[in-house]
Design an enzyme around this catalytic site. Structure first.
Site, PDB file in Angstrom:
ATOM      1  N   GLN A 102       0.714  -0.739   0.041  1.00 18.83           N
ATOM      2  CA  GLN A 102      -0.007  -0.267  -0.119  1.00 18.83           C
ATOM      3  C   GLN A 102       0.752   1.151  -0.344  1.00 18.83           C
ATOM      4  O   GLN A 102       1.485   1.282   0.462  1.00 18.83           O
ATOM      5  CB  GLN A 102      -0.532   0.089   0.905  1.00 18.83           C
ATOM      6  CG  GLN A 102      -2.025   1.365   1.157  1.00 18.83           C
ATOM      7  CD  GLN A 102      -2.909   1.669   2.679  1.00 18.83           C
ATOM      8  OE1 GLN A 102      -2.189   1.231   3.141  1.00 18.83           O
ATOM      9  NE2 GLN A 102      -4.458   1.578   2.348  1.00 18.83           N
ATOM     10  N   TYR A 187      -5.351  11.245   3.738  1.00 21.00           N
ATOM     11  CA  TYR A 187      -4.427  11.492   3.533  1.00 21.00           C
ATOM     12  C   TYR A 187      -3.947  12.060   2.189  1.00 21.00           C
ATOM     13  O   TYR A 187      -4.833  12.460   1.735  1.00 21.00           O
ATOM     14  CB  TYR A 187      -3.893  10.041   3.797  1.00 21.00           C
ATOM     15  CG  TYR A 187      -3.538   9.095   5.249  1.00 21.00           C
ATOM     16  CD1 TYR A 187      -2.875   9.698   6.324  1.00 21.00           C
ATOM     17  CD2 TYR A 187      -4.079   7.965   5.437  1.00 21.00           C
ATOM     18  CE1 TYR A 187      -3.145   9.515   7.417  1.00 21.00           C
ATOM     19  CE2 TYR A 187      -4.506   8.166   6.340  1.00 21.00           C
ATOM     20  CZ  TYR A 187      -3.915   8.552   8.177  1.00 21.00           C
ATOM     21  OH  TYR A 187      -3.875   7.594   8.398  1.00 21.00           O
ATOM     22  N   ARG A 234      -7.477   2.664  -3.334  1.00 18.35           N
ATOM     23  CA  ARG A 234      -8.540   2.326  -1.929  1.00 18.35           C
ATOM     24  C   ARG A 234      -9.215   3.131  -1.501  1.00 18.35           C
ATOM     25  O   ARG A 234      -8.262   4.546  -1.860  1.00 18.35           O
ATOM     26  CB  ARG A 234      -7.842   1.859  -1.165  1.00 18.35           C
ATOM     27  CG  ARG A 234      -8.552   2.097   0.279  1.00 18.35           C
ATOM     28  CD  ARG A 234      -7.326   1.535   1.377  1.00 18.35           C
ATOM     29  NE  ARG A 234      -8.247   0.198   2.182  1.00 18.35           N
ATOM     30  CZ  ARG A 234      -8.848   0.239   3.791  1.00 18.35           C
ATOM     31  NH1 ARG A 234      -8.079   0.393   4.455  1.00 18.35           N
ATOM     32  NH2 ARG A 234      -9.723  -0.965   3.638  1.00 18.35           N
ATOM     33  N   ARG A 326      -9.057  -5.910  11.585  1.00 14.80           N
ATOM     34  CA  ARG A 326      -9.255  -5.908  12.750  1.00 14.80           C
ATOM     35  C   ARG A 326      -9.210  -7.795  13.105  1.00 14.80           C
ATOM     36  O   ARG A 326      -8.702  -8.282  14.218  1.00 14.80           O
ATOM     37  CB  ARG A 326     -10.077  -5.256  13.684  1.00 14.80           C
ATOM     38  CG  ARG A 326      -9.866  -3.997  14.224  1.00 14.80           C
ATOM     39  CD  ARG A 326     -10.698  -3.760  14.894  1.00 14.80           C
ATOM     40  NE  ARG A 326     -11.786  -2.975  13.375  1.00 14.80           N
ATOM     41  CZ  ARG A 326     -12.734  -2.704  13.458  1.00 14.80           C
ATOM     42  NH1 ARG A 326     -13.267  -2.170  14.523  1.00 14.80           N
ATOM     43  NH2 ARG A 326     -13.666  -2.788  12.935  1.00 14.80           N
TER      44      ARG A 326
HETATM   45  C1  LIG Z   1      -4.321  -0.957  13.900  1.00 13.47           C
HETATM   46  C2  LIG Z   1      -5.067  -0.463  12.933  1.00 13.47           C
HETATM   47  C3  LIG Z   1      -4.451  -0.211  11.482  1.00 13.47           C
HETATM   48  C4  LIG Z   1      -4.636   0.342   9.912  1.00 13.47           C
HETATM   49  N1  LIG Z   1      -3.878   0.714   9.231  1.00 13.47           N
HETATM   50  C5  LIG Z   1      -3.795   1.398   7.877  1.00 13.47           C
HETATM   51  C6  LIG Z   1      -3.287   1.411   6.722  1.00 13.47           C
HETATM   52  O1  LIG Z   1      -2.214   1.523   7.265  1.00 13.47           O
HETATM   53  N2  LIG Z   1      -3.864   1.597   6.339  1.00 13.47           N
HETATM   54  C7  LIG Z   1      -4.890   1.775   5.738  1.00 13.47           C
HETATM   55  O2  LIG Z   1      -5.904   1.769   4.154  1.00 13.47           O
HETATM   56  N3  LIG Z   1      -6.473   1.565   6.575  1.00 13.47           N
HETATM   57  C8  LIG Z   1      -6.033   1.071   8.238  1.00 13.47           C
HETATM   58  N4  LIG Z   1      -6.727   0.468   8.785  1.00 13.47           N
HETATM   59  C9  LIG Z   1      -7.834   0.159   8.503  1.00 13.47           C
HETATM   60  C10 LIG Z   1      -7.995  -1.043   7.950  1.00 13.47           C
HETATM   61  O3  LIG Z   1      -8.052  -1.349   6.566  1.00 13.47           O
HETATM   62  C11 LIG Z   1     -10.240  -0.973   8.161  1.00 13.47           C
HETATM   63  O4  LIG Z   1     -10.742  -0.333   6.987  1.00 13.47           O
HETATM   64  C12 LIG Z   1     -10.540  -1.183   9.012  1.00 13.47           C
HETATM   65  O5  LIG Z   1      -9.964  -1.486  10.182  1.00 13.47           O
HETATM   66  C13 LIG Z   1     -11.867  -1.274   9.661  1.00 13.47           C
HETATM   67  O6  LIG Z   1     -12.460  -2.797   8.844  1.00 13.47           O
HETATM   68  P1  LIG Z   1     -12.197  -4.141   9.229  1.00 13.47           P
HETATM   69  O7  LIG Z   1     -13.888  -3.743  10.446  1.00 13.47           O
HETATM   70  O8  LIG Z   1     -12.289  -4.919   8.769  1.00 13.47           O
HETATM   71  O9  LIG Z   1     -11.203  -3.928  11.490  1.00 13.47           O
HETATM   72  C14 LIG Z   1      -6.194   0.288  10.007  1.00 13.47           C
HETATM   73  C15 LIG Z   1      -6.855  -0.115  10.879  1.00 13.47           C
HETATM   74  C16 LIG Z   1      -6.277  -0.618  12.682  1.00 13.47           C
HETATM   75  C17 LIG Z   1      -7.193  -1.033  12.805  1.00 13.47           C
END
Ligand SMILES: Cc1cc2nc3c(=O)[nH]c(=O)nc-3n(C[C@H](O)[C@H](O)[C@H](O)COP(=O)(O)O)c2cc1C
Length: 367
Positions: A102, A187, A234, A326
């Site tokens: 990414q 971002y 994305r 998560r």
């Molecule tokens: C610890 C953590 C780090 C994340 N880092 C990124 C990231 O580096 N890039 C990004 O696009 N989204 C990031 N996200 C968002 C996740 O990709 C995702 O959109 C979000 O957790 C919701 O999905 P879920 O309900 O399956 O967890 C992060 C989320 C969490 C919890």
């Protein structure tokens, strides 16, 4: 396990084939070295443990020094960083997996200490009062109010596009199977898309086409280097954090999706990242209604999914694949667990960012 489980059906994504539709969402874990942004042996273990994902999308990875907004996040702009990622991608491949990098530029969600000599850069010089960077003070990290940005000049925009293209070449050299352009979560690229941040009066601001221009020029530059079939994008059309407040996000995000359709990229990734906030309700139905099916290729959906919704949205044709954040962080063998209906380990938010093995490589597999 249902017969013909839609989650376990193979899929062609541009130039790559994936064996299932349970993807690992990009997850910043802040366990790279700082400030040089090298991937570490612990990251090799973490990613290879998760190689049964149909596709791993790596944590957000900085395309340049000025792109950095958080300490201990990795980069893909120096030769040392490229070399540091090679064991990671090799281990994922040896374990039978596929991994995209990414590509990240935080823009104004940053702090001057992360790139001494320049304040953060953005579409405009508008300060983001709710934006927080993560900085290093001695050996410790701490949140810090984002430093007010300065607006990129036209010449600097061209150089930024070149940084993305060079980072994509580096990612392929490092062994990644492709790249995901991070146009989500407030971002840099969303700071151009959103009119409450972008107040430019040149060809990168104002009209829908102008606000979409930087993202599309980045995709074109990256695709020219690595092939459109290795490029995912994305976006987070209803994102309302980090100072993003677009009163009418539909037209610009539909314009982007239609333009990406014409470019035949590997996939469009629609993120409902607001689901990370405690108690938040999923807004994916709203996102799908807003997008109006404007993208013709494979669509990856993410945000607050459980296995039932994942199967439903794939079976209905709303999604080609579902990315889990998560749940994947806490369950290295997530595809097998979902398919078999095994219980899931709960994620521990205290170990999401920074630290070592605990809450990173020590979540158990079912077996
Ligand atoms: C610890 C953590 C780090 C994340 N880092 C990124 C990231 O580096 N890039 C990004 O696009 N989204 C990031 N996200 C968002 C996740 O990709 C995702 O959109 C979000 O957790 C919701 O999905 P879920 O309900 O399956 O967890 C992060 C989320 C969490 C919890």
């Amino acid at each position: 396990m249902p017969d013909n489980d839609p989650l376990l059906t193979p899929l062609t994504l541009g130039a790559i084939e994936v064996p299932n539709r349970v993807f690992m969402a990009p997850l910043t874990r802040s366990r790279a070295t700082d400030p040089d942004g090298l991937a570490t042996p612990l990251m090799t273990t973490y990613y290879s443990q998760r190689a049964t994902a149909g596709l791993i999308i790596s944590e957000a990875t900085n395309i340049s020094e000025i792109a950095r907004g958080y300490a201990w996040t990795p980069g893909i702009y120096s030769a040392e960083q490229v070399a540091s990622w090679q064991p990671v991608t090799a281990a994922v491949h040896a374990a039978g997996g596929r991994i995209f990098c990414q590509l990240w530029h935080t823009g104004r969600v940053s702090h001057e200490s992360l790139h001494p000599g320049s304040p953060p850069v953005s579409s405009s010089s508008l300060e983001c009062e709710q934006c927080q960077a993560f900085i290093r003070v001695g050996d410790r990290g701490q949140r810090a109010a984002a430093t007010p940005p300065r607006a990129l000049s036209a010449v600097e925009i061209a150089a930024t596009i070149e940084d993305y293209a060079a980072a994509a070449v580096n990612a392929i050299t490092a062994g990644f199977d492709g790249v995901e352009v991070h146009g989500a979560n407030g971002y840099l690229l969303q700071q151009f898309i959103s009119p409450n941040v972008n107040n430019r009066d040149d060809r990168y601001g104002g009209s829908t086409a102008n606000r979409a221009r930087l993202l599309l020029e980045v995709v074109d530059a990256v695709a020219a280097e690595v092939g459109g079939g290795r490029v995912g994008v994305r976006i987070s059309p209803v994102f309302g954090f980090s100072g993003i407040a677009d009163p009418d996000p539909g037209p610009v995000h539909r314009y982007i999706a239609a333009a990406l359709s014409d470019r035949a990229i590997a996939f469009l990734h629609l993120a409902d990242t607001g689901t990370m906030a405690p108690g938040a309700q999923p807004r994916m139905d709203e996102i799908l209604a807003l997008m109006q099916g404007t993208f013709g290729g494979p669509v990856v959906l993410n945000g607050g999914y459980d296995v039932e919704r994942a199967r439903r949205d794939i079976a209905r044709g709303e999604a080609s694949a579902i990315a889990f954040g998560r749940a994947f962080l806490a369950n290295p063998d997530l595809p097998a667990r979902l398919a078999a209906g095994y219980p899931l380990n709960p994620p521990d938010p205290r170990t999401f960012y920074g630290g070592a093995e605990t809450g990173y490589t020590d979540y158990p597999s079912w077996s």
